[in-house]
Design a protein around this motif. Structure first.
Motif, PDB file in Angstrom:
ATOM      1  N   THR A  73       0.835  -1.203   0.000  1.00  0.00           N
ATOM      2  CA  THR A  73       0.000   0.000   0.000  1.00  0.00           C
ATOM      3  C   THR A  73       0.868   1.251   0.000  1.00  0.00           C
ATOM      4  O   THR A  73       0.622   2.191  -0.766  1.00  0.00           O
ATOM      5  CB  THR A  73      -0.946  -0.007   1.216  1.00  0.00           C
ATOM      6  N   LEU A  74       1.889   1.279   0.839  1.00  0.00           N
ATOM      7  CA  LEU A  74       2.782   2.445   0.879  1.00  0.00           C
ATOM      8  C   LEU A  74       3.607   2.551  -0.393  1.00  0.00           C
ATOM      9  O   LEU A  74       3.897   3.655  -0.857  1.00  0.00           O
ATOM     10  CB  LEU A  74       3.679   2.384   2.114  1.00  0.00           C
ATOM     11  N   ALA A  75       3.973   1.422  -0.983  1.00  0.00           N
ATOM     12  CA  ALA A  75       4.707   1.461  -2.253  1.00  0.00           C
ATOM     13  C   ALA A  75       3.843   2.080  -3.349  1.00  0.00           C
ATOM     14  O   ALA A  75       4.325   2.906  -4.142  1.00  0.00           O
ATOM     15  CB  ALA A  75       5.156   0.058  -2.642  1.00  0.00           C
ATOM     16  N   ARG A  76       2.542   1.724  -3.397  1.00  0.00           N
ATOM     17  CA  ARG A  76       1.630   2.327  -4.379  1.00  0.00           C
ATOM     18  C   ARG A  76       1.508   3.833  -4.142  1.00  0.00           C
ATOM     19  O   ARG A  76       1.476   4.621  -5.084  1.00  0.00           O
ATOM     20  CB  ARG A  76       0.252   1.667  -4.322  1.00  0.00           C
ATOM     21  N   PHE A  77       1.453   4.228  -2.883  1.00  0.00           N
ATOM     22  CA  PHE A  77       1.384   5.650  -2.547  1.00  0.00           C
ATOM     23  C   PHE A  77       2.630   6.376  -3.058  1.00  0.00           C
ATOM     24  O   PHE A  77       2.527   7.430  -3.697  1.00  0.00           O
ATOM     25  CB  PHE A  77       1.231   5.823  -1.028  1.00  0.00           C
ATOM     26  N   GLU A  78       3.795   5.834  -2.789  1.00  0.00           N
ATOM     27  CA  GLU A  78       5.045   6.472  -3.228  1.00  0.00           C
ATOM     28  C   GLU A  78       5.131   6.531  -4.756  1.00  0.00           C
ATOM     29  O   GLU A  78       5.628   7.508  -5.309  1.00  0.00           O
ATOM     30  CB  GLU A  78       6.255   5.744  -2.644  1.00  0.00           C
ATOM     31  N   GLN A  79       4.642   5.494  -5.433  1.00  0.00           N
ATOM     32  CA  GLN A  79       4.646   5.488  -6.903  1.00  0.00           C
ATOM     33  C   GLN A  79       3.695   6.549  -7.449  1.00  0.00           C
ATOM     34  O   GLN A  79       3.948   7.149  -8.498  1.00  0.00           O
ATOM     35  CB  GLN A  79       4.254   4.115  -7.435  1.00  0.00           C
ATOM     36  N   ALA A  80       2.589   6.793  -6.761  1.00  0.00           N
ATOM     37  CA  ALA A  80       1.579   7.742  -7.232  1.00  0.00           C
ATOM     38  C   ALA A  80       1.947   9.196  -6.929  1.00  0.00           C
ATOM     39  O   ALA A  80       1.513  10.104  -7.661  1.00  0.00           O
ATOM     40  CB  ALA A  80       0.225   7.418  -6.598  1.00  0.00           C
ATOM     41  N   ARG A  81       2.724   9.424  -5.889  1.00  0.00           N
ATOM     42  CA  ARG A  81       3.010  10.799  -5.449  1.00  0.00           C
ATOM     43  C   ARG A  81       3.519  11.717  -6.560  1.00  0.00           C
ATOM     44  O   ARG A  81       3.052  12.862  -6.675  1.00  0.00           O
ATOM     45  CB  ARG A  81       3.991  10.799  -4.277  1.00  0.00           C
ATOM     46  N   PRO A  82       4.455  11.286  -7.402  1.00  0.00           N
ATOM     47  CA  PRO A  82       4.948  12.217  -8.441  1.00  0.00           C
ATOM     48  C   PRO A  82       3.881  12.616  -9.463  1.00  0.00           C
ATOM     49  O   PRO A  82       4.036  13.615 -10.157  1.00  0.00           O
ATOM     50  CB  PRO A  82       6.063  11.428  -9.133  1.00  0.00           C
ATOM     51  N   TYR A  83       2.800  11.847  -9.551  1.00  0.00           N
ATOM     52  CA  TYR A  83       1.750  12.116 -10.528  1.00  0.00           C
ATOM     53  C   TYR A  83       0.558  12.864  -9.936  1.00  0.00           C
ATOM     54  O   TYR A  83      -0.364  13.228 -10.671  1.00  0.00           O
ATOM     55  CB  TYR A  83       1.284  10.807 -11.173  1.00  0.00           C
ATOM     56  N   MET A  84       0.565  13.074  -8.632  1.00  0.00           N
ATOM     57  CA  MET A  84      -0.527  13.811  -8.000  1.00  0.00           C
ATOM     58  C   MET A  84      -0.354  15.299  -8.255  1.00  0.00           C
ATOM     59  O   MET A  84       0.763  15.789  -8.426  1.00  0.00           O
ATOM     60  CB  MET A  84      -0.554  13.526  -6.499  1.00  0.00           C
ATOM     61  N   SER A  85      -1.485  15.993  -8.264  1.00  0.00           N
ATOM     62  CA  SER A  85      -1.444  17.433  -8.503  1.00  0.00           C
ATOM     63  C   SER A  85      -0.782  18.137  -7.321  1.00  0.00           C
ATOM     64  O   SER A  85      -0.649  17.576  -6.232  1.00  0.00           O
ATOM     65  CB  SER A  85      -2.860  17.966  -8.692  1.00  0.00           C
ATOM     66  N   THR A  86      -0.399  19.359  -7.562  1.00  0.00           N
ATOM     67  CA  THR A  86       0.113  20.199  -6.486  1.00  0.00           C
ATOM     68  C   THR A  86      -0.393  21.609  -6.736  1.00  0.00           C
ATOM     69  O   THR A  86      -1.084  21.868  -7.715  1.00  0.00           O
ATOM     70  CB  THR A  86       1.655  20.140  -6.385  1.00  0.00           C
ATOM     71  N   THR A  87      -0.072  22.492  -5.843  1.00  0.00           N
ATOM     72  CA  THR A  87      -0.473  23.885  -5.983  1.00  0.00           C
ATOM     73  C   THR A  87       0.723  24.767  -5.663  1.00  0.00           C
ATOM     74  O   THR A  87       1.519  24.427  -4.769  1.00  0.00           O
ATOM     75  CB  THR A  87      -1.648  24.218  -5.033  1.00  0.00           C
ATOM     76  N   PRO A  88       0.852  25.885  -6.343  1.00  0.00           N
ATOM     77  CA  PRO A  88       1.944  26.801  -6.007  1.00  0.00           C
ATOM     78  C   PRO A  88       1.761  27.432  -4.619  1.00  0.00           C
ATOM     79  O   PRO A  88       2.669  28.058  -4.101  1.00  0.00           O
ATOM     80  CB  PRO A  88       1.916  27.851  -7.120  1.00  0.00           C
ATOM     81  N   ALA A  89       0.598  27.226  -4.005  1.00  0.00           N
ATOM     82  CA  ALA A  89       0.361  27.757  -2.660  1.00  0.00           C
ATOM     83  C   ALA A  89       1.054  26.923  -1.577  1.00  0.00           C
ATOM     84  O   ALA A  89       1.262  27.397  -0.465  1.00  0.00           O
ATOM     85  CB  ALA A  89      -1.133  27.811  -2.379  1.00  0.00           C
ATOM     86  N   LEU A  90       1.399  25.672  -1.882  1.00  0.00           N
ATOM     87  CA  LEU A  90       2.030  24.777  -0.916  1.00  0.00           C
ATOM     88  C   LEU A  90       3.526  25.061  -0.824  1.00  0.00           C
ATOM     89  O   LEU A  90       4.222  25.076  -1.838  1.00  0.00           O
ATOM     90  CB  LEU A  90       1.823  23.318  -1.332  1.00  0.00           C
ATOM     91  N   ASP A  91       3.994  25.254   0.394  1.00  0.00           N
ATOM     92  CA  ASP A  91       5.432  25.394   0.631  1.00  0.00           C
ATOM     93  C   ASP A  91       6.022  23.987   0.698  1.00  0.00           C
ATOM     94  O   ASP A  91       5.810  23.276   1.679  1.00  0.00           O
ATOM     95  CB  ASP A  91       5.679  26.138   1.934  1.00  0.00           C
ATOM     96  N   PRO A  92       6.749  23.542  -0.332  1.00  0.00           N
ATOM     97  CA  PRO A  92       7.247  22.162  -0.331  1.00  0.00           C
ATOM     98  C   PRO A  92       8.201  21.865   0.818  1.00  0.00           C
ATOM     99  O   PRO A  92       8.310  20.726   1.260  1.00  0.00           O
ATOM    100  CB  PRO A  92       7.933  22.010  -1.683  1.00  0.00           C
ATOM    101  N   ALA A  93       8.869  22.873   1.330  1.00  0.00           N
ATOM    102  CA  ALA A  93       9.779  22.668   2.457  1.00  0.00           C
ATOM    103  C   ALA A  93       9.027  22.349   3.748  1.00  0.00           C
ATOM    104  O   ALA A  93       9.622  21.864   4.711  1.00  0.00           O
ATOM    105  CB  ALA A  93      10.656  23.905   2.657  1.00  0.00           C
ATOM    106  N   SER A  94       7.723  22.590   3.755  1.00  0.00           N
ATOM    107  CA  SER A  94       6.934  22.360   4.970  1.00  0.00           C
ATOM    108  C   SER A  94       6.411  20.929   5.078  1.00  0.00           C
ATOM    109  O   SER A  94       5.904  20.537   6.125  1.00  0.00           O
ATOM    110  CB  SER A  94       5.741  23.319   5.014  1.00  0.00           C
ATOM    111  N   VAL A  95       6.514  20.156   4.028  1.00  0.00           N
ATOM    112  CA  VAL A  95       5.888  18.832   3.986  1.00  0.00           C
ATOM    113  C   VAL A  95       6.666  17.837   4.843  1.00  0.00           C
ATOM    114  O   VAL A  95       7.863  17.653   4.661  1.00  0.00           O
ATOM    115  CB  VAL A  95       5.779  18.308   2.536  1.00  0.00           C
ATOM    116  N   GLU A  96       5.941  17.225   5.779  1.00  0.00           N
ATOM    117  CA  GLU A  96       6.499  16.180   6.641  1.00  0.00           C
ATOM    118  C   GLU A  96       5.513  15.016   6.656  1.00  0.00           C
ATOM    119  O   GLU A  96       4.326  15.221   6.885  1.00  0.00           O
ATOM    120  CB  GLU A  96       6.680  16.681   8.073  1.00  0.00           C
ATOM    121  N   LEU A  97       6.006  13.807   6.414  1.00  0.00           N
ATOM    122  CA  LEU A  97       5.169  12.611   6.440  1.00  0.00           C
ATOM    123  C   LEU A  97       5.593  11.724   7.596  1.00  0.00           C
ATOM    124  O   LEU A  97       6.790  11.591   7.873  1.00  0.00           O
ATOM    125  CB  LEU A  97       5.297  11.822   5.133  1.00  0.00           C
ATOM    126  N   GLU A  98       4.611  11.138   8.252  1.00  0.00           N
ATOM    127  CA  GLU A  98       4.868  10.187   9.334  1.00  0.00           C
ATOM    128  C   GLU A  98       3.846   9.066   9.230  1.00  0.00           C
ATOM    129  O   GLU A  98       2.660   9.305   9.038  1.00  0.00           O
ATOM    130  CB  GLU A  98       4.746  10.881  10.690  1.00  0.00           C
TER     131      GLU A  98
END
Length: 119
Positions: A73-98
């Motif tokens: 399940t986590l492998a599918r998530f990691e594979q999908a992440r590069p294809y998910m949309s994003t917004t210029p409003a998101l500060d990428p340096a702020s992203v933390e996953l746990e």
């Protein structure tokens, strides 16, 4: 394997200053659905923390995962992440996953007192 094993993915993020509305529109209107479309992701809820000393708000998204194969399940998530949309409003340096695993399966309603030794 038990398909009811519960896990959670916690994602902390912040928008750039002045772009909170744009960030919320993207997250709530697009991104949550993208993640929930993945097999094993069964629910999501987003929380807001008060602004910190820098004046920025932090947000926490909690995704509930139910699966008998968390690695896949986590492998599918990691594979999908590069294809998910994003917004210029998101500060990428702020992203933390746990990632966390449930350690209890019973949650008592707040109005229910815990059992006593006499029960």
């Amino acid at each position: 394997m038990d398909t009811n094993t519960s896990y959670a993915l916690l994602v902390r993020t912040s928008p750039f200053p002045g772009r909170e509305d744009e960030f919320a529109e993207w997250y709530d209107g697009i991104h949550l659905a993208e993640v929930l479309a993945l097999p094993g992701f069964v629910s999501a809820r987003r929380y807001a923390a008060p602004a910190g000393p820098d004046g920025r708000r932090r947000f926490l998204a909690i995704y509930t995962i139910a699966t008998g194969d968390i690695e896949a399940t986590l492998a599918r998530f990691e594979q999908a992440r590069p294809y998910m949309s994003t917004t210029p409003a998101l500060d990428p340096a702020s992203v933390e996953l746990e990632f966390v695993t449930a350690v209890t399966g019973v949650v008592l309603p707040a109005a229910t007192p815990p059992p006593t030794m006499e029960d």
